[in-house]
Design a protein around this motif. Sequence first.
Motif, PDB file in Angstrom:
ATOM      1  N   HIS A 471      66.654 103.389  46.488  1.00 30.96           N
ATOM      2  CA  HIS A 471      65.527 104.044  47.166  1.00 30.96           C
ATOM      3  C   HIS A 471      64.439 104.440  46.168  1.00 30.96           C
ATOM      4  N   ALA A 472      64.861 104.953  44.998  1.00 30.61           N
ATOM      5  CA  ALA A 472      63.885 105.363  43.982  1.00 30.61           C
ATOM      6  C   ALA A 472      63.139 104.151  43.429  1.00 30.61           C
ATOM      7  N   LYS A 473      63.843 103.037  43.250  1.00 31.85           N
ATOM      8  CA  LYS A 473      63.180 101.817  42.775  1.00 31.85           C
ATOM      9  C   LYS A 473      62.128 101.352  43.773  1.00 31.85           C
ATOM     10  N   GLU A 474      62.486 101.368  45.044  1.00 33.29           N
ATOM     11  CA  GLU A 474      61.539 100.933  46.081  1.00 33.29           C
ATOM     12  C   GLU A 474      60.300 101.822  46.086  1.00 33.29           C
ATOM     13  N   ALA A 475      60.524 103.138  45.953  1.00 30.75           N
ATOM     14  CA  ALA A 475      59.398 104.078  45.960  1.00 30.75           C
ATOM     15  C   ALA A 475      58.515 103.890  44.727  1.00 30.75           C
ATOM     16  N   LEU A 476      59.138 103.671  43.571  1.00 33.24           N
ATOM     17  CA  LEU A 476      58.367 103.453  42.341  1.00 33.24           C
ATOM     18  C   LEU A 476      57.575 102.158  42.428  1.00 33.24           C
ATOM     19  N   LYS A 477      58.186 101.132  42.949  1.00 35.26           N
ATOM     20  CA  LYS A 477      57.505  99.845  43.107  1.00 35.26           C
ATOM     21  C   LYS A 477      56.271  99.987  43.989  1.00 35.26           C
ATOM     22  N   GLN A 478      56.401 100.699  45.097  1.00 30.75           N
ATOM     23  CA  GLN A 478      55.275 100.896  46.006  1.00 30.75           C
ATOM     24  C   GLN A 478      54.160 101.683  45.326  1.00 30.75           C
ATOM     25  N   ALA A 479      54.536 102.708  44.552  1.00 30.00           N
ATOM     26  CA  ALA A 479      53.531 103.528  43.858  1.00 30.00           C
ATOM     27  C   ALA A 479      52.759 102.707  42.832  1.00 30.00           C
ATOM     28  N   LEU A 480      53.442 101.813  42.129  1.00 30.89           N
ATOM     29  CA  LEU A 480      52.774 100.976  41.138  1.00 30.89           C
ATOM     30  C   LEU A 480      51.885  99.934  41.814  1.00 30.89           C
ATOM     31  N   GLN A 481      52.308  99.446  42.959  1.00 30.16           N
ATOM     32  CA  GLN A 481      51.460  98.529  43.722  1.00 30.16           C
ATOM     33  C   GLN A 481      50.171  99.228  44.163  1.00 30.16           C
ATOM     34  N   ASP A 482      50.289 100.495  44.556  1.00 31.30           N
ATOM     35  CA  ASP A 482      49.137 101.251  45.067  1.00 31.30           C
ATOM     36  C   ASP A 482      48.229 101.779  43.956  1.00 31.30           C
ATOM     37  N   TYR A 483      48.717 101.796  42.730  1.00 26.68           N
ATOM     38  CA  TYR A 483      47.971 102.378  41.605  1.00 26.68           C
ATOM     39  C   TYR A 483      46.680 101.600  41.357  1.00 26.68           C
ATOM     40  N   LYS A 484      45.573 102.312  41.177  1.00 32.23           N
ATOM     41  CA  LYS A 484      44.263 101.673  41.021  1.00 32.23           C
ATOM     42  C   LYS A 484      43.895 101.404  39.566  1.00 32.23           C
ATOM     43  N   GLY A 485      44.717 101.880  38.640  1.00 28.81           N
ATOM     44  CA  GLY A 485      44.426 101.666  37.228  1.00 28.81           C
ATOM     45  C   GLY A 485      45.091 100.408  36.686  1.00 28.81           C
ATOM     46  N   THR A 486      45.336 100.405  35.377  1.00 27.12           N
ATOM     47  CA  THR A 486      45.910  99.264  34.668  1.00 27.12           C
ATOM     48  C   THR A 486      47.364  99.564  34.324  1.00 27.12           C
ATOM     49  N   ILE A 487      48.193  98.538  34.349  1.00 25.22           N
ATOM     50  CA  ILE A 487      49.621  98.731  34.089  1.00 25.22           C
ATOM     51  C   ILE A 487      50.123  97.703  33.078  1.00 25.22           C
ATOM     52  N   LEU A 488      50.896  98.186  32.089  1.00 20.70           N
ATOM     53  CA  LEU A 488      51.699  97.338  31.224  1.00 20.70           C
ATOM     54  C   LEU A 488      53.145  97.737  31.486  1.00 20.70           C
ATOM     55  N   LEU A 489      53.940  96.792  31.946  1.00 24.70           N
ATOM     56  CA  LEU A 489      55.308  97.089  32.359  1.00 24.70           C
ATOM     57  C   LEU A 489      56.301  96.205  31.627  1.00 24.70           C
ATOM     58  N   VAL A 490      57.257  96.826  30.943  1.00 23.29           N
ATOM     59  CA  VAL A 490      58.402  96.096  30.393  1.00 23.29           C
ATOM     60  C   VAL A 490      59.540  96.221  31.399  1.00 23.29           C
ATOM     61  N   SER A 491      60.097  95.087  31.817  1.00 23.77           N
ATOM     62  CA  SER A 491      61.161  95.118  32.809  1.00 23.77           C
ATOM     63  C   SER A 491      62.055  93.899  32.683  1.00 23.77           C
ATOM     64  N   HIS A 492      63.352  94.086  33.004  1.00 19.92           N
ATOM     65  CA  HIS A 492      64.296  92.973  33.037  1.00 19.92           C
ATOM     66  C   HIS A 492      64.675  92.617  34.471  1.00 19.92           C
ATOM     67  N   GLU A 493      63.936  93.207  35.456  1.00 18.43           N
ATOM     68  CA  GLU A 493      64.257  92.973  36.859  1.00 18.43           C
ATOM     69  C   GLU A 493      63.113  92.243  37.562  1.00 18.43           C
ATOM     70  N   PRO A 494      63.177  90.914  37.651  1.00 20.62           N
ATOM     71  CA  PRO A 494      62.104  90.164  38.326  1.00 20.62           C
ATOM     72  C   PRO A 494      61.857  90.636  39.753  1.00 20.62           C
ATOM     73  N   SER A 495      62.923  91.034  40.460  1.00 22.99           N
ATOM     74  CA  SER A 495      62.752  91.467  41.847  1.00 22.99           C
ATOM     75  C   SER A 495      61.907  92.737  41.946  1.00 22.99           C
ATOM     76  N   PHE A 496      61.794  93.470  40.848  1.00 25.98           N
ATOM     77  CA  PHE A 496      61.003  94.697  40.858  1.00 25.98           C
ATOM     78  C   PHE A 496      59.511  94.413  40.697  1.00 25.98           C
ATOM     79  N   TYR A 497      59.157  93.401  39.886  1.00 26.26           N
ATOM     80  CA  TYR A 497      57.744  93.226  39.543  1.00 26.26           C
ATOM     81  C   TYR A 497      57.096  91.935  40.038  1.00 26.26           C
ATOM     82  N   GLU A 498      57.882  90.893  40.357  1.00 26.34           N
ATOM     83  CA  GLU A 498      57.299  89.559  40.483  1.00 26.34           C
ATOM     84  C   GLU A 498      56.312  89.396  41.638  1.00 26.34           C
TER      85      GLU A 498
END
Length: 511
Positions: A471-498
């Motif tokens: 649930h926390a991953k889903e909420a974080l993913k949605q927040a990053l999608q909604d973010y209007k700024g710039t993001i640099l993300l290191v991740s090993h989970e393609p399902s989270f960012y792709e």
Amino acid sequence: MSVLDVTNLTHMYGDQITFHNLAFRLLKGEHAGLVGINGAGKSTLFALLTGSLLPDQGQIQWASNIQVGFLEQHIELQPGITVQQYLQRAFLALYEMESEMNRLAERMAHAGDELDALLRRYGELQTSLEQAGFYQLQAKIENVALGLGLVEIGLSKDVSKLSGGQRTKLLLAKLLLEEPHVLLLDEPTNYLDAAHIEWLTDYLRQYEHAFLVVSHDEHFLNQVTSVIFHLAHQTIKRYTGNYVQFKKAYDLSKIQLQSAYTKQSHEIKKLETFIDKNRNRKAKQAKSRQKMLDKIIRVEMPENAPRPRFKFTAQGSGTDAVILEAKRLEVGYRQPLFKPVSLQVRSGDKIAIIGENGAGKSTLIRTLLGDHRPISGTLTISESVKAAYYEQEAAVSSETPLAKVWAFRPDLLQKDIRQALAMPGLTAEHIGKPLDSLSGGEQAKVRLTELMLTPGNLLVLDEPTNHLDIHAKEALKQALQDYKGTILLVSHEPSFYEDWVTRIWSVHDWR
């Protein structure tokens, strides 16, 4: 036959109950998963099972002559020991037997009357080593090291030079080589790349002994388990089958419970209405109904944990402006970690940085933030950039989340800090505990709260999903999608960012 019996297990933190009368069994050779939301008590249960915590009530009984293995996260790795030497410690008794054989061989060169006894002992040791497969150990070590990515790091590398993720791989590899009768694995896929997770999945599916694994990786759990223990509402329930089958059974049980609760509530309401209306006119019937009401065993609907939410607000971000540019940048310490790269980040970019552990992803982002000096090349950072940085690893103190976050933003009122901590699902109980007593997921939520309260227009996140529940991953993913700024993300989970990043930087391609 069970290898573990837990009966009437109760544990409290202060006056708060973590578990109440927990009871379950782990059977010989059983492949089980332990699931539950962040804060349900999974790490606490593991601490009780390993003996690092003592229960307030109840018993934890392991079968006799059972070897239990678990990841010792806080073990000291001494400088001067290589990865290869550390892995060999999984077979310490066998290597000691080999050393004894070598000493016997030296003594036999000058032996007199004791030669026969020395030869006998030498033969016994050689037979024991052959039966234990000693002469195939190197191949076994290399197989596990290759599967978990340690060969890429280098078997001759000093263990004190390993990164946090590499260190976890080393400890996991040694544990797997020991092949205990019961494996206790807490988030083993953290810090593993997709190829290494696939190898671990195959290894655990074929593991002949029992294991109990905590993971928030649904796909991984589904592949390796045949039993699920669900920890919720201070108790535990066993489900036969893999994770998908558990989900179906759990969802059905919730529907059935809701139906029973609704039906009973309707019946109770009818009885209460009849009793209220007929206390005087039909007193005898009213008393009869009251007796029926008193005998009803109430169906309890457990309270749902608060749903996590995150919200990051970009401040002062431009549009289509180059906010960061690197030319022929060499990143590393004494030696570059990969070839010179030229990179450009525009305002509004959402970039995922991927690659195996130890490839230099964390060093790259620290260099781009200006916190680490490059070996060569140029780096230009716009004056408009205000970065908010979530580190992969952070020291944990004994102060409370409330005190820590308020010290970080003393300009805010306490109620504002409490509201911010409540967003990711932290309760009043959580924010009053010492940070080092919270689970990894709860600690991550505290750090993400600080990130939400950090003014900026560039979010830099290094493996933020480690320890977070579904649930926390889903909420974080949605927040990053909604973010209007710039993001640099290191991740090993393609399902989270792709499905939401605009670009992917693969460090592997730069090596």
